[in-house]
Write an enzyme that holds these catalytic residues in place. Structure first.
Site, mmCIF file in Angstrom:
data_model
loop_
_atom_site.group_PDB
_atom_site.id
_atom_site.type_symbol
_atom_site.label_atom_id
_atom_site.label_comp_id
_atom_site.label_asym_id
_atom_site.label_seq_id
_atom_site.Cartn_x
_atom_site.Cartn_y
_atom_site.Cartn_z
ATOM 1 N N HIS A 48 -11.422 -3.937 -2.383
ATOM 2 C CA HIS A 48 -10.928 -3.200 -1.442
ATOM 3 C C HIS A 48 -10.492 -1.930 -1.966
ATOM 4 O O HIS A 48 -9.841 -1.885 -3.103
ATOM 5 C CB HIS A 48 -10.086 -3.688 -0.372
ATOM 6 C CG HIS A 48 -9.839 -2.837 0.995
ATOM 7 N ND1 HIS A 48 -9.161 -1.707 1.065
ATOM 8 C CD2 HIS A 48 -10.274 -3.277 2.055
ATOM 9 C CE1 HIS A 48 -9.041 -1.301 2.355
ATOM 10 N NE2 HIS A 48 -9.703 -2.151 2.981
ATOM 11 N N TYR A 49 -10.520 -0.594 -1.378
ATOM 12 C CA TYR A 49 -10.208 0.660 -1.933
ATOM 13 C C TYR A 49 -8.455 0.723 -1.836
ATOM 14 O O TYR A 49 -7.992 1.350 -2.772
ATOM 15 C CB TYR A 49 -10.535 1.782 -1.084
ATOM 16 C CG TYR A 49 -10.211 1.925 0.168
ATOM 17 C CD1 TYR A 49 -8.872 2.653 0.631
ATOM 18 C CD2 TYR A 49 -10.867 1.225 1.598
ATOM 19 C CE1 TYR A 49 -8.494 2.532 1.801
ATOM 20 C CE2 TYR A 49 -10.344 1.461 2.546
ATOM 21 C CZ TYR A 49 -9.221 2.168 2.662
ATOM 22 O OH TYR A 49 -8.849 2.248 4.282
ATOM 23 N N ARG A 50 -7.983 -0.254 -1.262
ATOM 24 C CA ARG A 50 -6.414 -0.199 -1.359
ATOM 25 C C ARG A 50 -5.748 -0.918 -2.572
ATOM 26 O O ARG A 50 -6.536 -1.567 -3.319
ATOM 27 C CB ARG A 50 -6.013 -0.923 -0.042
ATOM 28 C CG ARG A 50 -6.241 -0.015 1.068
ATOM 29 C CD ARG A 50 -5.339 -0.639 2.190
ATOM 30 N NE ARG A 50 -5.610 0.279 3.534
ATOM 31 C CZ ARG A 50 -6.005 0.083 4.772
ATOM 32 N NH1 ARG A 50 -5.794 -1.369 4.912
ATOM 33 N NH2 ARG A 50 -6.222 0.869 5.571
#
Length: 180
Positions: free
Chosen positions: A127-129
């Site tokens: 995920h981008y987080r």
């Protein structure tokens, strides 16, 4: 078992800090559930690099990776970056669907820069987080400095050891800083 709430922990050892000219020499992953219980440890892979690439390491990296035996493991490894990336992905796909887990670790932005450059398929799996333990460390140091002495790192600079330490450190902050 595949679960979108599982967390992927990762650590890389590199020849230096600049992905423009330094390279990955070790990768390890670990998967936990959402409550930080370890579900599985992934492969710990020394990534082959040429003698000329290893010769570019600064004194700290030469000393640290030489003392741990990593430099010797890198020299004899048959896994290049792509092979290590594919083996790691094969492991992760058994535990977490693509795009669900934030990238978890300590100062993990640095590792992500190297993944983006040398293992882009693996980088895109996250995920981008970020779940960066160093954020809590910095906040605790400023807001509750008295708890900082309660957690000591061994600092072996071996990828799986570093992941285990990051996980233990997050558990420590959960109990002593966040109080959950």
């Amino acid at each position: 078992m595949v679960d979108e709430n599982n967390l992927i922990w990762i650590d890389l050892e590199m020849t230096g800090l600049n992905p423009d000219h330094d390279r990955i020499i070790e990768i390890a992953t670990l998967v936990t559930d959402a409550n930080l219980n370890v579900l599985a440890e992934g492969p710990v892979l020394a990534v082959h690099q040429s003698d000329s690439q290893l010769a570019l390491m600064d004194d700290w990296n030469v000393r640290t990776h030489g003392a741990s035996g990593l430099t010797d493991r890198v020299k004899v490894s048959t896994a290049d970056e792509r092979a290590a990336e594919l083996e790691t992905l094969a492991f992760l796909q058994k535990w977490v669907p693509a795009g669900k887990s934030p990238i978890c670790g300590n100062s993990i932005g640095q590792d992500r820069r190297f993944l983006f450059r040398y293992m882009p398929e693996l980088e895109a799996y996250f995920h981008y987080r970020y779940l960066d333990v160093s954020t809590l460390k910095e906040l605790a140091r400023r807001w509750k400095p008295e708890i900082m002495a309660g957690f000591k790192k061994q600092g072996t600079h071996q990828a799986m050891d570093d992941i285990r330490e990051s996980l233990a450190e997050l558990v420590y902050y959960r109990e002593n800083f966040l109080r959950l």
